[in-house]
Design an enzyme around this catalytic site. Structure first.
Site, PDB file in Angstrom:
ATOM      1  N   ARG A 131       0.787  -0.994  -0.152  1.00 48.72           N
ATOM      2  CA  ARG A 131      -0.036  -0.127   0.047  1.00 48.72           C
ATOM      3  C   ARG A 131       0.890   1.376  -0.136  1.00 48.72           C
ATOM      4  NH1 ARG A 131      -4.197  -2.057   4.500  1.00 48.72           N
ATOM      5  NH2 ARG A 131      -2.172  -2.426   5.398  1.00 48.72           N
ATOM      6  N   LYS A 184       3.107 -18.498   6.291  1.00 55.70           N
ATOM      7  CA  LYS A 184       2.582 -18.837   7.324  1.00 55.70           C
ATOM      8  C   LYS A 184       1.979 -17.729   8.261  1.00 55.70           C
ATOM      9  CE  LYS A 184       4.422 -19.450  11.335  1.00 55.70           C
ATOM     10  NZ  LYS A 184       5.166 -18.276  12.050  1.00 55.70           N
ATOM     11  N   HIS A 242       9.723 -22.260   6.473  1.00 54.90           N
ATOM     12  CA  HIS A 242      10.970 -21.984   6.363  1.00 54.90           C
ATOM     13  C   HIS A 242      12.178 -22.929   6.908  1.00 54.90           C
ATOM     14  CE1 HIS A 242      11.138 -19.370   9.985  1.00 54.90           C
ATOM     15  NE2 HIS A 242      12.463 -19.522  10.034  1.00 54.90           N
ATOM     16  N   LYS A 267      15.691 -25.203   6.059  1.00 51.02           N
ATOM     17  CA  LYS A 267      17.183 -25.192   6.908  1.00 51.02           C
ATOM     18  C   LYS A 267      17.974 -26.291   6.324  1.00 51.02           C
ATOM     19  CE  LYS A 267      15.378 -22.324  10.824  1.00 51.02           C
ATOM     20  NZ  LYS A 267      16.077 -21.364  10.739  1.00 51.02           N
ATOM     21  N   GLU A 283      14.133 -19.216  21.921  1.00 52.21           N
ATOM     22  CA  GLU A 283      14.692 -17.831  21.546  1.00 52.21           C
ATOM     23  C   GLU A 283      14.775 -17.267  22.748  1.00 52.21           C
ATOM     24  OE1 GLU A 283      12.913 -16.704  17.436  1.00 52.21           O
ATOM     25  OE2 GLU A 283      11.091 -17.480  18.565  1.00 52.21           O
ATOM     26  N   HIS A 308       6.352 -25.373  12.180  1.00 57.13           N
ATOM     27  CA  HIS A 308       7.692 -25.744  12.229  1.00 57.13           C
ATOM     28  C   HIS A 308       8.026 -26.934  12.929  1.00 57.13           C
ATOM     29  CE1 HIS A 308       8.213 -21.739  10.350  1.00 57.13           C
ATOM     30  NE2 HIS A 308       8.135 -21.079  11.628  1.00 57.13           N
ATOM     31  N   LYS A 339       9.650 -17.706  23.810  1.00 57.16           N
ATOM     32  CA  LYS A 339      10.387 -16.503  23.656  1.00 57.16           C
ATOM     33  C   LYS A 339      10.974 -16.299  24.809  1.00 57.16           C
ATOM     34  CE  LYS A 339       8.440 -15.383  19.599  1.00 57.16           C
ATOM     35  NZ  LYS A 339       9.489 -15.309  18.274  1.00 57.16           N
TER      36      LYS A 339
HETATM   37  C1  BG6 Z   1       8.735 -17.539  12.641  1.00 58.02           C
HETATM   38  C2  BG6 Z   1       8.018 -17.205  13.783  1.00 58.02           C
HETATM   39  O1  BG6 Z   1       8.180 -18.316  11.657  1.00 58.02           O
HETATM   40  O2  BG6 Z   1      10.033 -18.125  13.095  1.00 58.02           O
HETATM   41  C3  BG6 Z   1       8.907 -16.284  14.600  1.00 58.02           C
HETATM   42  O3  BG6 Z   1       6.884 -16.377  13.586  1.00 58.02           O
HETATM   43  C4  BG6 Z   1      10.092 -16.921  15.192  1.00 58.02           C
HETATM   44  O4  BG6 Z   1       8.337 -16.077  16.041  1.00 58.02           O
HETATM   45  C5  BG6 Z   1      10.999 -17.651  13.698  1.00 58.02           C
HETATM   46  O5  BG6 Z   1      11.077 -16.180  15.769  1.00 58.02           O
HETATM   47  C6  BG6 Z   1      12.031 -18.453  14.117  1.00 58.02           C
HETATM   48  O6  BG6 Z   1      12.763 -18.860  13.073  1.00 58.02           O
HETATM   49  P1  BG6 Z   1      14.497 -18.819  12.896  1.00 58.02           P
HETATM   50  O7  BG6 Z   1      14.591 -19.440  11.671  1.00 58.02           O
HETATM   51  O8  BG6 Z   1      14.969 -17.883  13.516  1.00 58.02           O
HETATM   52  O9  BG6 Z   1      14.324 -20.144  14.010  1.00 58.02           O
END
Ligand code: BG6
Length: 505
Positions: A60, A166, A196, A200, A234, A258, A358
């Site tokens: 946008r 996602k 994703h 990896k 994380e 994931h 987190k």
């Molecule tokens: C994302 C999540 O799909 O994956 C995030 O929405 C998360 O919250 C991230 O931090 C983690 O990805 P990676 O590749 O850093 O482990």
């Protein structure tokens, strides 16, 4: 070109993309600048892009082609961590960047986009091949797909494919509905749902390790495996994504996609071949074999958490409620743990423990496979109880370690745990492509092996949804873990009930 056999293709990472245009919806968003454009720039740097390759950013924000190029130049400078900024590579790449402003809910946008694509096809000889990438708010996915259909962009001279970020749906019903809406324009074979984690290198290596070697597979079952722990920790908080995150929560943000995909990769049966359909069939079969939890099981086999403020190493870390964009009453899970069971002959009775969160003490993603102990305890007075573990480290310090017991040098027999280590960095000494480089390249050559299919997404929601619903209906005493710690005590109790304990990675 349609390559269906990536693992048997020795040139997999040497392949060049065919001519095509990539249309990125959500071009002013975070993912575009942090991941997508740096990945495409890297592919240009490695000379894998075809000469007529083009990217059309759509969002946008009012911008012209030059304004978009300027913003993307900054993005490449800021986020291409391991790739040098090269003016010549950049200039050639930037000539293929274009921009169309508009709202995905507005049919007029798609008319303008069709005109732009027609011009680009003529000028850059893209052959009518177009990859549409939806990096939008999930509520806009259907409108964007239907808008493309309305403007006749779902079909063309070349191939048309749709990559969807996602989260795919909020639950089973909405995931199904979204697929149905998309299918009005794109066949399932043209839909690439991205996860994703599957891109990896270390996740792909799970298959290479399991099926390229003869020594692991005989042990890979209920007879020898005691339990499996999958951890994705994380240390960061919600990083400015408070508004999205409080809608999703850890279970939907990480486990639904994931971590269940990682579990499927660890636990699936060997595939008949490495064709996309075979690999995806096996992943799907495994996901469908995970037993959805009954309500009384959810209470003992799942644990939500939310972090509260803490002072760690002299630094004040905010609680979830203090994060920007987060509502002070939010009951969202920032931590999720669960025990899953796979109902098949290979895994019956073996717990698969999963946890993610987190603001945990560090960033680490790993799978620890714990083997059964020796049948007799012959040795005493050492660490004889320490388990045999195979640890697959997904990130950081990617590698594989085998932990076992060894005799300590000297008189007497005293056992100590030791480790046999394989480390990616030192063994190969070369850069691994980022997940987005791999996955974009795959989508462009038409290889869906590492993308999720409708049945896989639905199977994951079928596992996660009952837990999600039960959590929403329960008033948990949040916050229940302090920022910088390994999550709520209830998560330790979940394992202790079976005589197990989380490993500290
Ligand atoms: C994302 C999540 O799909 O994956 C995030 O929405 C998360 O919250 C991230 O931090 C983690 O990805 P990676 O590749 O850093 O482990």
């Amino acid at each position: 070109m349609h390559l269906e056999n990536p693992f048997q293709d020795p040139l997999r990472f040497e392949r060049r993309m065919p001519e095509c245009a990539i249309v990125i919806f959500g071009a002013s968003g975070d993912l575009t600048k942090r991941k997508l454009i740096p990945a495409l720039y890297r592919l240009a740097y490695d000379r894998r892009l075809a000469a007529g390759f083009a990217v059309i950013g759509v969002s946008r924000t009012p911008l012209g082609d030059d304004g978009f190029r300027e913003k993307m130049r900054e993005a490449v400078r800021d986020f291409s961590e391991d790739t040098k900024f090269d003016e010549d590579v950049w200039n050639a790449f930037a000539r293929g960047l274009f921009y169309v402003a508009g709202d995905a809910g507005d049919p007029a946008l798609f008319v303008r986009l069709a005109q732009k694509l027609a011009e680009i096809e003529r000028e850059r000889q893209t052959g009518g091949n177009v990859l549409f990438y939806l990096s939008l708010q999930p509520s806009q996915y259907a409108a964007a797909a239907l808008g493309l259909g309305g403007a006749g962009l779902g079909k063309g001279n070349g191939w048309r494919r749709l990559v969807v970020e996602k989260p795919f749906g909020r639950d089973l019903a909405s995931a199904r509905e979204l697929s149905e809406q998309i299918h009005q324009v794109f066949d399932e074979s043209a839909v690439y749902r991205i996860d994703h984690y599957l891109g990896k290198e270390t996740v792909q290596n799970i298959l290479a390790m399991r099926f390229g070697n003869g020594i692991f597979e005989p042990l890979w079952n209920r007879r020898y495996v005691n339990h499996v722990q999958i951890t994705a920790a994380e240390s960061i908080g919600v990083e400015g994504r408070g508004a999205y995150y409080q809608e999703a929560g850890a279970l939907a943000d990480m486990i639904q996609n994931h971590l269940l995909q990682v579990m499927a990769t660890i636990a699936m049966e060997p595939t008949a071949s490495f064709r996309a359909a075979s690999v995806r069939d096996e992943r799907s079969k495994l996901l469908r074999s995970i037993r959805p939890m009954a309500p009384d099981e959810i209470r003992v086999n799942s644990v939500p958490g939310q972090y509260g403020p803490a002072r760690v190493g002299g630094e004040d870390l905010p609680g979830f409620h203090e994060e920007p964009g987060v509502d002070a009453q939010s009951r969202t899970d920032t931590y999720a743990a669960a025990t899953f069971f796979v109902e098949n002959w290979r895994w019956a009775g073996v717990p698969f423990y999963m946890r993610t969160g987190k603001r945990l003490p560090k960033r680490v993603t790993e799978i620890a496979i714990q083997f059964n102990p020796a049948p007799l305890t012959l040795f005493h007075g050492g660490a004889e109880g320490a388990p045999n573990l195979l640890i697959l480290r997904i990130q950081p310090e990617e590698g594989i370690s085998l932990k076992f017991l060894s005799k300590r040098p000297g008189a007497g027999v005293e056992l100590r745990p030791v480790s046999m280590d394989f480390n990616y960095g030192s063994s190969f000494g070369e850069r691994s492509p980022s997940a987005y480089e791999t996955l974009l390249l795959d989508a462009i050559v038409g290889d869906a092996t590492l993308y999720t299919r409708q049945d896989m997404v639905e199977a994951s929601w079928a596992v996660v949804e009952p837990i999600h619903n039960a959590w929403r209906e329960t008033a948990f005493d949040f916050p229940n873990y302090a920022a910088g710690t390994w999550g709520p005590a209830a998560s330790d109790q979940m394992l202790a009930r079976r005589g197990h304990a989380w490993r500290t990675p």
